[in-house]
Motif scaffolding. Sequence first.
Motif, PDB file in Angstrom:
ATOM      1  N   GLN A 122       8.511 -12.832  59.455  1.00 15.53           N
ATOM      2  CA  GLN A 122       9.826 -12.445  58.951  1.00 15.53           C
ATOM      3  C   GLN A 122      10.624 -13.676  58.531  1.00 15.53           C
ATOM      4  N   SER A 123      10.577 -14.726  59.332  1.00 16.51           N
ATOM      5  CA  SER A 123      11.295 -15.963  58.990  1.00 16.51           C
ATOM      6  C   SER A 123      10.737 -16.565  57.701  1.00 16.51           C
ATOM      7  N   ASP A 124       9.409 -16.568  57.573  1.00 17.77           N
ATOM      8  CA  ASP A 124       8.790 -17.109  56.357  1.00 17.77           C
ATOM      9  C   ASP A 124       9.193 -16.301  55.132  1.00 17.77           C
ATOM     10  N   ARG A 125       9.223 -14.975  55.268  1.00 21.89           N
ATOM     11  CA  ARG A 125       9.584 -14.135  54.126  1.00 21.89           C
ATOM     12  C   ARG A 125      11.039 -14.336  53.730  1.00 21.89           C
ATOM     13  N   GLU A 126      11.931 -14.423  54.722  1.00 24.37           N
ATOM     14  CA  GLU A 126      13.344 -14.640  54.425  1.00 24.37           C
ATOM     15  C   GLU A 126      13.567 -15.994  53.764  1.00 24.37           C
ATOM     16  N   ALA A 127      12.860 -17.020  54.240  1.00 22.04           N
ATOM     17  CA  ALA A 127      12.996 -18.340  53.631  1.00 22.04           C
ATOM     18  C   ALA A 127      12.501 -18.333  52.191  1.00 22.04           C
ATOM     19  N   GLU A 128      11.432 -17.583  51.951  1.00 23.03           N
ATOM     20  CA  GLU A 128      10.891 -17.489  50.591  1.00 23.03           C
ATOM     21  C   GLU A 128      11.860 -16.772  49.661  1.00 23.03           C
ATOM     22  N   GLU A 129      12.504 -15.728  50.185  1.00 21.47           N
ATOM     23  CA  GLU A 129      13.438 -14.960  49.354  1.00 21.47           C
ATOM     24  C   GLU A 129      14.693 -15.755  49.011  1.00 21.47           C
ATOM     25  N   LYS A 130      15.067 -16.697  49.884  1.00 17.68           N
ATOM     26  CA  LYS A 130      16.279 -17.493  49.639  1.00 17.68           C
ATOM     27  C   LYS A 130      16.059 -18.585  48.602  1.00 17.68           C
ATOM     28  N   LYS A 131      14.809 -18.940  48.381  1.00 14.62           N
ATOM     29  CA  LYS A 131      14.525 -19.963  47.381  1.00 14.62           C
ATOM     30  C   LYS A 131      14.841 -19.431  45.985  1.00 14.62           C
ATOM     31  N   ALA A 148       4.258 -18.757  45.137  1.00 10.85           N
ATOM     32  CA  ALA A 148       4.910 -17.636  45.821  1.00 10.85           C
ATOM     33  C   ALA A 148       3.959 -16.458  45.961  1.00 10.85           C
ATOM     34  N   GLU A 149       3.136 -16.223  44.942  1.00 16.07           N
ATOM     35  CA  GLU A 149       2.172 -15.114  45.000  1.00 16.07           C
ATOM     36  C   GLU A 149       1.107 -15.375  46.055  1.00 16.07           C
ATOM     37  N   VAL A 150       0.612 -16.618  46.136  1.00 19.34           N
ATOM     38  CA  VAL A 150      -0.396 -16.968  47.135  1.00 19.34           C
ATOM     39  C   VAL A 150       0.162 -16.785  48.537  1.00 19.34           C
ATOM     40  N   LYS A 151       1.406 -17.225  48.760  1.00 22.16           N
ATOM     41  CA  LYS A 151       2.025 -17.082  50.081  1.00 22.16           C
ATOM     42  C   LYS A 151       2.217 -15.611  50.447  1.00 22.16           C
ATOM     43  N   ALA A 152       2.601 -14.793  49.464  1.00 17.98           N
ATOM     44  CA  ALA A 152       2.770 -13.360  49.723  1.00 17.98           C
ATOM     45  C   ALA A 152       1.441 -12.710  50.082  1.00 17.98           C
ATOM     46  N   ASN A 153       0.365 -13.109  49.396  1.00 18.80           N
ATOM     47  CA  ASN A 153      -0.963 -12.565  49.715  1.00 18.80           C
ATOM     48  C   ASN A 153      -1.422 -12.999  51.105  1.00 18.80           C
ATOM     49  N   GLU A 154      -1.092 -14.225  51.494  1.00 15.22           N
ATOM     50  CA  GLU A 154      -1.447 -14.689  52.836  1.00 15.22           C
ATOM     51  C   GLU A 154      -0.716 -13.887  53.902  1.00 15.22           C
ATOM     52  N   ARG A 155       0.562 -13.587  53.650  1.00 14.52           N
ATOM     53  CA  ARG A 155       1.316 -12.779  54.613  1.00 14.52           C
ATOM     54  C   ARG A 155       0.749 -11.366  54.696  1.00 14.52           C
ATOM     55  N   ARG A 156       0.346 -10.815  53.555  1.00 11.89           N
ATOM     56  CA  ARG A 156      -0.227  -9.466  53.562  1.00 11.89           C
ATOM     57  C   ARG A 156      -1.539  -9.427  54.337  1.00 11.89           C
ATOM     58  N   LYS A 157      -2.392 -10.439  54.141  1.00 13.35           N
ATOM     59  CA  LYS A 157      -3.653 -10.474  54.872  1.00 13.35           C
ATOM     60  C   LYS A 157      -3.402 -10.627  56.368  1.00 13.35           C
ATOM     61  N   ALA A 158      -2.433 -11.494  56.722  1.00  9.19           N
ATOM     62  CA  ALA A 158      -2.094 -11.654  58.137  1.00  9.19           C
ATOM     63  C   ALA A 158      -1.594 -10.346  58.721  1.00  9.19           C
ATOM     64  N   LEU A 159      -0.817  -9.606  57.935  1.00 12.43           N
ATOM     65  CA  LEU A 159      -0.276  -8.333  58.400  1.00 12.43           C
ATOM     66  C   LEU A 159      -1.399  -7.314  58.617  1.00 12.43           C
ATOM     67  N   GLU A 160      -2.367  -7.269  57.702  1.00 14.57           N
ATOM     68  CA  GLU A 160      -3.519  -6.375  57.873  1.00 14.57           C
ATOM     69  C   GLU A 160      -4.249  -6.671  59.177  1.00 14.57           C
ATOM     70  N   GLU A 161      -4.439  -7.958  59.458  1.00 14.95           N
ATOM     71  CA  GLU A 161      -5.213  -8.319  60.642  1.00 14.95           C
ATOM     72  C   GLU A 161      -4.404  -8.128  61.919  1.00 14.95           C
ATOM     73  N   ILE A 162      -3.080  -8.196  61.822  1.00 17.38           N
ATOM     74  CA  ILE A 162      -2.238  -7.829  62.964  1.00 17.38           C
ATOM     75  C   ILE A 162      -2.413  -6.345  63.269  1.00 17.38           C
ATOM     76  N   LEU A 163      -2.406  -5.510  62.236  1.00 22.22           N
ATOM     77  CA  LEU A 163      -2.620  -4.080  62.430  1.00 22.22           C
ATOM     78  C   LEU A 163      -3.982  -3.817  63.069  1.00 22.22           C
ATOM     79  N   TYR A 164      -5.000  -4.521  62.589  1.00 21.78           N
ATOM     80  CA  TYR A 164      -6.348  -4.304  63.109  1.00 21.78           C
ATOM     81  C   TYR A 164      -6.446  -4.719  64.570  1.00 21.78           C
ATOM     82  N   ALA A 165      -5.846  -5.866  64.896  1.00 14.75           N
ATOM     83  CA  ALA A 165      -5.887  -6.329  66.288  1.00 14.75           C
ATOM     84  C   ALA A 165      -5.208  -5.328  67.209  1.00 14.75           C
ATOM     85  N   LEU A 166      -4.117  -4.722  66.753  1.00 17.81           N
ATOM     86  CA  LEU A 166      -3.426  -3.732  67.575  1.00 17.81           C
ATOM     87  C   LEU A 166      -4.259  -2.464  67.743  1.00 17.81           C
ATOM     88  N   VAL A 167      -4.959  -2.052  66.688  1.00 15.29           N
ATOM     89  CA  VAL A 167      -5.837  -0.878  66.797  1.00 15.29           C
ATOM     90  C   VAL A 167      -6.958  -1.160  67.787  1.00 15.29           C
TER      91      VAL A 167
END
Length: 425
Positions: A122-131, A148-167
């Motif tokens: 969340q902090s990374d996304r907010e910092a990116e949006e303020k730029k 910016a696109e590469v960073k967004a894709n990295e966050r999306r992949k991290a989010l997918e794997e967070i979901l998987y770890a929780l499952v």
Amino acid sequence: MAAAFRSSFCSISYLPSDRFLRSGPTRPCSVRLGSQSLASPAWIQRLTDTFHGNLSNRRVGFRSRKCYSIQASLQSFESEGSAAPIAPLQLESPIGQFLTGILISHPHLVPAAVEQQLEQLQSDREAEEKKKEPSASGTDLVLYRRIAEVKANERRKALEEILYALVVQKFMDANVPLIPAITRPSSDESGRIDTWSNQEEKLMRIHSPEAYEMIQNHLALILGNRLGDSNSVAQISKLRVGQVYAASVMYGYFLKRVDQRFQLEKRMKILPQRIENEESSIQKDIGEEIRPISERSGDSFRTVGSNPEVPSWSAGGISPGGFGQGIKPSRLRSYVMSFDSETIQRYATIRSKEAVSLIEKHTEALFGRPEIIITPEGTIDSSKDELIKISFGGLRRLVLEAVTFGSFLWDVESYVDSRYHFVAN
């Protein structure tokens, strides 16, 4: 109504050209923290700081890009072998590998570790949006947008794997080992791939009684009069079984969603007084997606196993006794049939791209990447499709796991979205 459901249900298909064809309050997942000394915020913070420090300094921990499969090491988790993988999908992102380590050593701390990672995202996304985009044009602007696109894709992949770890953590919490990646066994002379144990009683306890009635109907659509036959072995297309698995994950996601609403209205005593017992066109449309195991592609589904009196199954369909045989009326099914088409459409849709991608990746990790060849006539050439031998009990276990995976995915998606908003309205 049924058409609306089917249009959403078809959004995932285990039929890739390159990989796959893509086309009220929520209840958070359970958080169990165990020992206070280990689960304290300070302990998690030190662990997270170490992780991010190693990541930024590129010294130790996650420097290697080689991913590793999650291994069961806790004595409290009753898997079929302490060294057996507990999840077929390997986590590749730095955050995914960090959560892999937590799953190995302290799986009950995964939700707390996830909280820290979501705060960082969340902090990374907010910092990116303020730029602000640079005022310059040309190469600098293109480079800025690409970063910016590469960073967004990295966050999306991290989010997918967070979901998987929780499952995965929820399966571990239920003491149900996930089925490992399916390969042709070398030690079993019969060639059967279903060497996993039966976990039906544990899986049954995860779902409400009303939802489990619907799951039994789902199984009846797939297995027909083989529903109670656990020992006979059949030779089936691996691709078709993968299709059934992916479809059942989506069905479990939909089922948990509607059951959550049903249980809430039941507790509040606002359920409709008269819910008509209709023929379930939703279940029939789901069956049309399940039926390609044998019918739509002309594949054979032969019994080759322990009961010599069981006749071979030709391309006439999964259920010799007639499609939909064994479907029983249930209160939840009648409740679902009272929805209008717009509500059905909404409830039958996977809400996030991350969840869609996760279903695809998990199915591919479990069954492998199929080789799909399209003929000049536009049909699928099944000549290179691998046939696997599986008992009907093993197929039943696969479907039960898939439905439960979808149910857990709904839970963790809602939980993560309440802390890091990523689900589009």
